[in-house]
Write a protein that holds these residues in place. Structure first.
Motif, PDB file in Angstrom:
ATOM      1  N   VAL A   1     -46.848  87.273  42.435  1.00  0.00           N
ATOM      2  CA  VAL A   1     -45.881  88.365  42.443  1.00  0.00           C
ATOM      3  C   VAL A   1     -46.639  89.631  42.824  1.00  0.00           C
ATOM      4  CG1 VAL A   1     -46.165  88.590  39.926  1.00  0.00           C
ATOM      5  CG2 VAL A   1     -44.285  89.758  41.068  1.00  0.00           C
ATOM      6  N   LEU A   2     -46.190  90.278  43.896  1.00  0.00           N
ATOM      7  CA  LEU A   2     -46.833  91.488  44.400  1.00  0.00           C
ATOM      8  C   LEU A   2     -45.809  92.612  44.482  1.00  0.00           C
ATOM      9  CD1 LEU A   2     -48.862  89.893  47.329  1.00  0.00           C
ATOM     10  CD2 LEU A   2     -49.759  90.594  45.110  1.00  0.00           C
ATOM     11  N   LEU A   3     -46.193  93.795  44.055  1.00  0.00           N
ATOM     12  CA  LEU A   3     -45.280  94.930  44.111  1.00  0.00           C
ATOM     13  C   LEU A   3     -45.687  95.945  45.177  1.00  0.00           C
ATOM     14  CD1 LEU A   3     -44.467  95.493  40.336  1.00  0.00           C
ATOM     15  CD2 LEU A   3     -43.277  94.094  42.026  1.00  0.00           C
ATOM     16  N   GLY A   4     -46.554  95.540  46.092  1.00  0.00           N
ATOM     17  CA  GLY A   4     -46.963  96.414  47.178  1.00  0.00           C
ATOM     18  C   GLY A   4     -46.136  96.192  48.432  1.00  0.00           C
ATOM     19  N   PRO A   5     -46.637  96.567  49.590  1.00  0.00           N
ATOM     20  CA  PRO A   5     -45.912  96.411  50.853  1.00  0.00           C
ATOM     21  C   PRO A   5     -45.708  94.943  51.205  1.00  0.00           C
ATOM     22  CG  PRO A   5     -47.767  97.933  51.073  1.00  0.00           C
ATOM     23  CD  PRO A   5     -47.932  97.249  49.767  1.00  0.00           C
ATOM     24  N   ARG A   6     -44.780  94.712  52.127  1.00  0.00           N
ATOM     25  CA  ARG A   6     -44.479  93.354  52.579  1.00  0.00           C
ATOM     26  C   ARG A   6     -45.707  92.728  53.229  1.00  0.00           C
ATOM     27  NH1 ARG A   6     -42.744  90.707  57.253  1.00  0.00           N
ATOM     28  NH2 ARG A   6     -41.292  88.978  56.917  1.00  0.00           N
ATOM     29  N   ARG A   7     -45.972  91.478  52.871  1.00  0.00           N
ATOM     30  CA  ARG A   7     -47.069  90.726  53.465  1.00  0.00           C
ATOM     31  C   ARG A   7     -46.547  89.358  53.879  1.00  0.00           C
ATOM     32  NH1 ARG A   7     -51.722  90.812  49.090  1.00  0.00           N
ATOM     33  NH2 ARG A   7     -52.668  89.410  50.624  1.00  0.00           N
TER      34      ARG A   7
ATOM     35  N   TYR B   1     -37.018  94.836  52.949  1.00  0.00           N
ATOM     36  CA  TYR B   1     -37.957  94.256  51.985  1.00  0.00           C
ATOM     37  C   TYR B   1     -38.094  95.117  50.736  1.00  0.00           C
ATOM     38  CZ  TYR B   1     -42.171  92.501  49.786  1.00  0.00           C
ATOM     39  OH  TYR B   1     -43.057  91.999  48.875  1.00  0.00           O
ATOM     40  N   LYS B   2     -37.959  94.455  49.589  1.00  0.00           N
ATOM     41  CA  LYS B   2     -38.277  95.062  48.300  1.00  0.00           C
ATOM     42  C   LYS B   2     -39.016  94.002  47.491  1.00  0.00           C
ATOM     43  CE  LYS B   2     -34.332  98.233  48.190  1.00  0.00           C
ATOM     44  NZ  LYS B   2     -33.096  98.638  47.464  1.00  0.00           N
ATOM     45  N   PRO B   3     -40.153  94.347  46.908  1.00  0.00           N
ATOM     46  CA  PRO B   3     -41.010  93.321  46.295  1.00  0.00           C
ATOM     47  C   PRO B   3     -40.400  92.559  45.125  1.00  0.00           C
ATOM     48  CG  PRO B   3     -41.840  95.542  45.866  1.00  0.00           C
ATOM     49  CD  PRO B   3     -40.772  95.672  46.888  1.00  0.00           C
ATOM     50  N   SER B   4     -39.760  93.259  44.198  1.00  0.00           N
ATOM     51  CA  SER B   4     -39.200  92.547  43.042  1.00  0.00           C
ATOM     52  C   SER B   4     -38.101  91.568  43.450  1.00  0.00           C
ATOM     53  CB  SER B   4     -38.676  93.539  41.999  1.00  0.00           C
ATOM     54  OG  SER B   4     -39.753  94.262  41.430  1.00  0.00           O
TER      55      SER B   4
ATOM     56  N   ASN C   1     -52.061  86.721  34.120  1.00  0.00           N
ATOM     57  CA  ASN C   1     -52.692  87.757  34.935  1.00  0.00           C
ATOM     58  C   ASN C   1     -51.829  88.198  36.102  1.00  0.00           C
ATOM     59  OD1 ASN C   1     -52.832  85.468  36.481  1.00  0.00           O
ATOM     60  ND2 ASN C   1     -55.049  85.539  36.813  1.00  0.00           N
ATOM     61  N   LEU C   2     -50.622  87.623  36.259  1.00  0.00           N
ATOM     62  CA  LEU C   2     -49.772  87.997  37.381  1.00  0.00           C
ATOM     63  C   LEU C   2     -49.259  89.426  37.267  1.00  0.00           C
ATOM     64  CD1 LEU C   2     -47.582  84.848  38.121  1.00  0.00           C
ATOM     65  CD2 LEU C   2     -49.600  85.670  39.346  1.00  0.00           C
ATOM     66  N   THR C   3     -48.850  89.818  36.060  1.00  0.00           N
ATOM     67  CA  THR C   3     -48.279  91.159  35.904  1.00  0.00           C
ATOM     68  C   THR C   3     -49.297  92.264  36.179  1.00  0.00           C
ATOM     69  OG1 THR C   3     -46.632  90.369  34.327  1.00  0.00           O
ATOM     70  CG2 THR C   3     -47.091  92.724  34.335  1.00  0.00           C
ATOM     71  N   PRO C   4     -50.512  92.216  35.594  1.00  0.00           N
ATOM     72  CA  PRO C   4     -51.486  93.265  35.928  1.00  0.00           C
ATOM     73  C   PRO C   4     -51.814  93.300  37.414  1.00  0.00           C
ATOM     74  CG  PRO C   4     -52.158  92.075  33.949  1.00  0.00           C
ATOM     75  CD  PRO C   4     -50.994  91.334  34.533  1.00  0.00           C
ATOM     76  N   ARG C   5     -51.960  92.133  38.048  1.00  0.00           N
ATOM     77  CA  ARG C   5     -52.267  92.109  39.472  1.00  0.00           C
ATOM     78  C   ARG C   5     -51.149  92.731  40.305  1.00  0.00           C
ATOM     79  NH1 ARG C   5     -54.736  86.021  40.447  1.00  0.00           N
ATOM     80  NH2 ARG C   5     -56.752  86.349  39.412  1.00  0.00           N
ATOM     81  N   ALA C   6     -49.913  92.494  39.860  1.00  0.00           N
ATOM     82  CA  ALA C   6     -48.775  93.000  40.620  1.00  0.00           C
ATOM     83  C   ALA C   6     -48.760  94.521  40.678  1.00  0.00           C
ATOM     84  CB  ALA C   6     -47.476  92.486  39.995  1.00  0.00           C
ATOM     85  N   TRP C   7     -49.326  95.158  39.640  1.00  0.00           N
ATOM     86  CA  TRP C   7     -49.286  96.617  39.581  1.00  0.00           C
ATOM     87  C   TRP C   7     -50.589  97.279  40.019  1.00  0.00           C
ATOM     88  CZ3 TRP C   7     -45.059  99.571  38.769  1.00  0.00           C
ATOM     89  CH2 TRP C   7     -43.921  98.914  38.287  1.00  0.00           C
ATOM     90  N   GLU C   8     -51.539  96.486  40.506  1.00  0.00           N
ATOM     91  CA  GLU C   8     -52.845  97.046  40.865  1.00  0.00           C
ATOM     92  C   GLU C   8     -52.752  98.148  41.912  1.00  0.00           C
ATOM     93  OE1 GLU C   8     -55.268  93.808  42.017  1.00  0.00           O
ATOM     94  OE2 GLU C   8     -55.907  93.323  39.985  1.00  0.00           O
ATOM     95  N   HIS C   9     -51.785  98.012  42.828  1.00  0.00           N
ATOM     96  CA  HIS C   9     -51.711  98.990  43.918  1.00  0.00           C
ATOM     97  C   HIS C   9     -51.290 100.376  43.431  1.00  0.00           C
ATOM     98  CE1 HIS C   9     -47.476  98.048  43.446  1.00  0.00           C
ATOM     99  NE2 HIS C   9     -47.164  99.029  44.267  1.00  0.00           N
ATOM    100  N   LYS C  10     -50.808 100.470  42.177  1.00  0.00           N
ATOM    101  CA  LYS C  10     -50.402 101.756  41.617  1.00  0.00           C
ATOM    102  C   LYS C  10     -51.541 102.430  40.846  1.00  0.00           C
ATOM    103  CE  LYS C  10     -45.997 101.814  42.853  1.00  0.00           C
ATOM    104  NZ  LYS C  10     -45.431 102.844  43.740  1.00  0.00           N
ATOM    105  N   GLY C  11     -52.726 101.821  40.849  1.00  0.00           N
ATOM    106  CA  GLY C  11     -53.877 102.434  40.210  1.00  0.00           C
ATOM    107  C   GLY C  11     -53.757 102.519  38.704  1.00  0.00           C
TER     108      GLY C  11
END
Length: 301
Positions: free
Chosen positions: A99-105, A165-168, A209-219
């Protein structure tokens, strides 16, 4: 808390179990419990170094093999060598997901990353291993869903979310697609008289560890949001129980779907989970199956 626990897993000696994404989170606990009960467990992981570390932690009869579900070439190579070494596979747990909350990949094959990894990669893998599964005495496939499937909708005019595209929603769609796949797989297996049983599970809200990784792009802000969110979750050991029951309970039948019983299926003892209306629609599943075959080039059943 009472109910089904991992201590109720029957003896797994003599069985070959494949767990995707087995180096962390739900996959690691699933692989650990299967090995603890005697199975030969194949840790199918993208990062083999992390897989070897997990193997040391698990102990027992395990092996590590490289599998990148975001690459159909990797899926085909993994399936070919695995089936050659293990002509009969008793259990396939389609656990890996992102699960990624950053730009479309996109994947190596140009698929939107959530759909391509969480569903299409597993669709192809299952089809390529179908003969090996059918060769086992009591084979089973488990597909990992999510409560997010309940609010998702598949747009067949834009499956890859190229226009909006929206990540969620992308993650939710991938899990709706996974749920549809698991149920349609069950229907098709039954229709052909196959011995393979297809079941499903979801972990509710679980500390992985999916949730912390998903928000990594928000610093720093993202890490703070993830930390607060984790306070509402249950342990990974509890969250893994639905898929362990789907994988090992002798009383389970094809098409059953397990999840937590409490607080809107977010936590608690294992029970049968509820499907969204779209997930339960065979017409949608048939359409998705046809699209998955066309996209992956893997045709079966």
């Amino acid at each position: 808390m009472t109910g089904w626990t991992a201590d109720r897993i029957p003896d797994q000696h003599g069985r070959v179990a494949v767990v995707t994404g087995a180096n962390s989170g739900l996959g690691l606990v699933t692989a650990t419990e299967l090995a603890r009960h005697g199975a030969h467990v194949v840790l199918a992981v993208r990062n083999t170094a992390a897989g070897q570390d997990a193997a040391r932690r698990i102990g027992g009869d395990v092996e590590v093999r490289e599998l990148d579900l975001a690459s159909l070439a990797s899926v085909r190579a993994f399936a070919a060598t695995l089936a050659a070494d293990h002509p009969a596979i008793d259990l396939l747990v389609n656990n890996a997901g992102l699960v990624l909350l950053g730009p479309r990949r996109v994947t190596a094959d140009g698929f939107e990353l959530h759909l391509g990894t969480n569903m299409l990669g597993h669709f192809a893998l299952t089809g390529l291993l179908l003969d090996a599964l059918a060769a086992a005495p009591k084979p089973r496939v488990v597909s990992l869903s999510s409560i997010t499937h309940k609010s998702a909708h598949l747009d067949f005019g834009d499956l890859m979310m190229e226009r909006n595209y929206k990540p969620s929603p992308a993650y939710g769609r991938s899990k709706l697609a996974t749920t549809l796949f698991g149920l349609e797989l069950d229907r098709r297996l039954r229709a052909t008289g196959s011995p393979i049983v297809s079941t499903l599970a979801h972990p509710g809200l679980t500390r992985t560890n999916l949730t912390p990784r998903a928000w990594e792009h928000k610093g720093r802000l993202g890490r703070a949001i993830a930390t607060v969110g984790l306070l509402a979750t249950q342990s990974v050991e509890q969250g893994t129980l639905p898929q362990l029951r789907a994988a090992t309970d002798p009383a389970v039948v094809g098409g059953q779907f397990f999840g937590p019983a409490g607080l809107g299926e977010t936590r608690g003892r294992v029970t049968e989970a509820k499907l969204s209306r779209e997930a339960a629609d065979p017409a949608v599943a048939t359409r998705l199956w046809a699209a998955a075959q066309e996209l992956t080039g893997v045709r079966y059943l």
